[in-house]
Scaffold this motif. Structure first.
Motif, PDB file in Angstrom:
ATOM      1  N   VAL A 149      -2.078  12.267  -7.037  1.00 39.94           N
ATOM      2  CA  VAL A 149      -1.361  12.226  -5.761  1.00 39.94           C
ATOM      3  C   VAL A 149      -2.356  12.061  -4.613  1.00 39.94           C
ATOM      4  CG1 VAL A 149      -0.001  13.618  -4.138  1.00 39.94           C
ATOM      5  CG2 VAL A 149       0.651  13.525  -6.551  1.00 39.94           C
ATOM      6  N   GLU A 150      -3.472  12.762  -4.684  1.00 38.74           N
ATOM      7  CA  GLU A 150      -4.456  12.687  -3.594  1.00 38.74           C
ATOM      8  C   GLU A 150      -5.004  11.268  -3.443  1.00 38.74           C
ATOM      9  OE1 GLU A 150      -4.699  15.144  -1.399  1.00 38.74           O
ATOM     10  OE2 GLU A 150      -3.224  16.138  -2.689  1.00 38.74           O
ATOM     11  N   TRP A 151      -5.149  10.552  -4.551  1.00 38.75           N
ATOM     12  CA  TRP A 151      -5.593   9.163  -4.472  1.00 38.75           C
ATOM     13  C   TRP A 151      -4.521   8.306  -3.791  1.00 38.75           C
ATOM     14  CZ3 TRP A 151      -9.245   6.010  -3.906  1.00 38.75           C
ATOM     15  CH2 TRP A 151      -9.066   4.639  -4.112  1.00 38.75           C
ATOM     16  N   GLN A 152      -3.262   8.579  -4.099  1.00 38.00           N
ATOM     17  CA  GLN A 152      -2.177   7.834  -3.465  1.00 38.00           C
ATOM     18  C   GLN A 152      -2.148   8.093  -1.953  1.00 38.00           C
ATOM     19  OE1 GLN A 152       0.873   9.303  -6.190  1.00 38.00           O
ATOM     20  NE2 GLN A 152       1.128   7.221  -6.993  1.00 38.00           N
ATOM     21  N   ILE A 153      -2.381   9.335  -1.557  1.00 36.96           N
ATOM     22  CA  ILE A 153      -2.443   9.657  -0.124  1.00 36.96           C
ATOM     23  C   ILE A 153      -3.608   8.920   0.528  1.00 36.96           C
ATOM     24  CG2 ILE A 153      -2.904  11.510   1.544  1.00 36.96           C
ATOM     25  CD1 ILE A 153      -1.314  13.367  -0.392  1.00 36.96           C
ATOM     26  N   THR A 154      -4.757   8.944  -0.116  1.00 33.81           N
ATOM     27  CA  THR A 154      -5.927   8.235   0.411  1.00 33.81           C
ATOM     28  C   THR A 154      -5.624   6.748   0.560  1.00 33.81           C
ATOM     29  OG1 THR A 154      -7.454   9.840  -0.533  1.00 33.81           O
ATOM     30  CG2 THR A 154      -8.346   7.650  -0.061  1.00 33.81           C
ATOM     31  N   THR A 155      -4.931   6.174  -0.410  1.00 30.01           N
ATOM     32  CA  THR A 155      -4.574   4.757  -0.362  1.00 30.01           C
ATOM     33  C   THR A 155      -3.658   4.472   0.826  1.00 30.01           C
ATOM     34  OG1 THR A 155      -4.818   4.579  -2.753  1.00 30.01           O
ATOM     35  CG2 THR A 155      -3.494   2.875  -1.667  1.00 30.01           C
ATOM     36  N   ILE A 156      -2.654   5.314   1.030  1.00 28.41           N
ATOM     37  CA  ILE A 156      -1.723   5.140   2.148  1.00 28.41           C
ATOM     38  C   ILE A 156      -2.487   5.195   3.477  1.00 28.41           C
ATOM     39  CG2 ILE A 156       0.210   6.200   3.400  1.00 28.41           C
ATOM     40  CD1 ILE A 156       1.240   7.089   0.563  1.00 28.41           C
ATOM     41  N   GLN A 157      -3.353   6.195   3.621  1.00 29.65           N
ATOM     42  CA  GLN A 157      -4.133   6.315   4.857  1.00 29.65           C
ATOM     43  C   GLN A 157      -5.034   5.100   5.048  1.00 29.65           C
ATOM     44  OE1 GLN A 157      -6.007  10.107   4.180  1.00 29.65           O
ATOM     45  NE2 GLN A 157      -4.290  11.247   5.037  1.00 29.65           N
ATOM     46  N   ALA A 158      -5.630   4.624   3.962  1.00 32.00           N
ATOM     47  CA  ALA A 158      -6.514   3.463   4.055  1.00 32.00           C
ATOM     48  C   ALA A 158      -5.744   2.218   4.490  1.00 32.00           C
ATOM     49  CB  ALA A 158      -7.214   3.226   2.716  1.00 32.00           C
TER      50      ALA A 158
END
Length: 194
Positions: A149-158
């Protein structure tokens, strides 16, 4: 008399701080490379006064970015994210983009000036909402669950930050950005077809 003078100095200092932050927000929103000198001038203070309140440009950008994120969080607080997770994510992304665009190149300035850990900490509040929506979408098998999930959040922010930078550089229009952000993020999150 000394107490009155000290109180007046504190009030003056608070006004200066707010003037500096307001000027920095306005200038950095259109130019992520705005100098301390430009910000001080726009705030109506000298560089010495600015540095008396913010010991570096990075400290000032941190404060501006923190306030922008807090205002974003306040604006998103009452957004209805019930219903279909994909539709809720699209709604959240569009609302987030509009706020990101409002703050313009501050996103670019923060990305240039702040260490990744500090930038991540600044996003923690808004990330909670995204995290909850991602988890719900995973449970409903709308979002992929084969990555953290944290990778998905990072992707969204990026993607949001990349869109802000692309608009600033003239690579895409602000009008096209919400659709591009939403389509890119939803494609990245989509659960594989069974």
């Amino acid at each position: 008399m000394a107490a009155v003078t000290a109180q007046a100095k504190r009030a003056d200092a608070r006004r200066n701080i707010e003037s500096i932050i307001d000027a920095a927000t306005a200038l950095l929103a259109v130019n992520p490379d705005a100098s301390v000198q430009d910000i001080a001038k726009a705030a109506g203070v000298g560089r010495v006064t600015l540095y008396g309140h913010f010991d570096s440009r990075t400290a000032l950008i941190t404060e501006v970015a923190t306030r922008a994120i807090a205002q974003t969080e306040e604006s998103l607080r009452d957004l209805d994210l019930s219903g279909d997770p994909r539709e809720a994510m699209a709604k959240l992304l569009e609302a987030t983009w509009l706020l990101t665009h409002r703050f313009g190149a501050i996103v670019v300035a923060a990305g240039q000036a702040l260490p990744p850990d500090e930038l991540r900490r600044a996003h923690e509040g808004p990330a909670k909402r995204v995290r909850a929506l991602l988890r719900r979408g995973r449970q409903e098998r709308e979002f992929r669950a084969d990555m953290p999930v944290e990778w998905q959040i990072t992707t969204i922010q990026a993607v949001l930050h990349a869109a802000s930078g692309a608009v600033h550089r003239g690579e895409i229009t602000a009008a096209d950005a919400p659709r591009l952000v939403t389509e890119t993020v939803l494609a990245a999150l989509a659960a594989p077809a069974s």
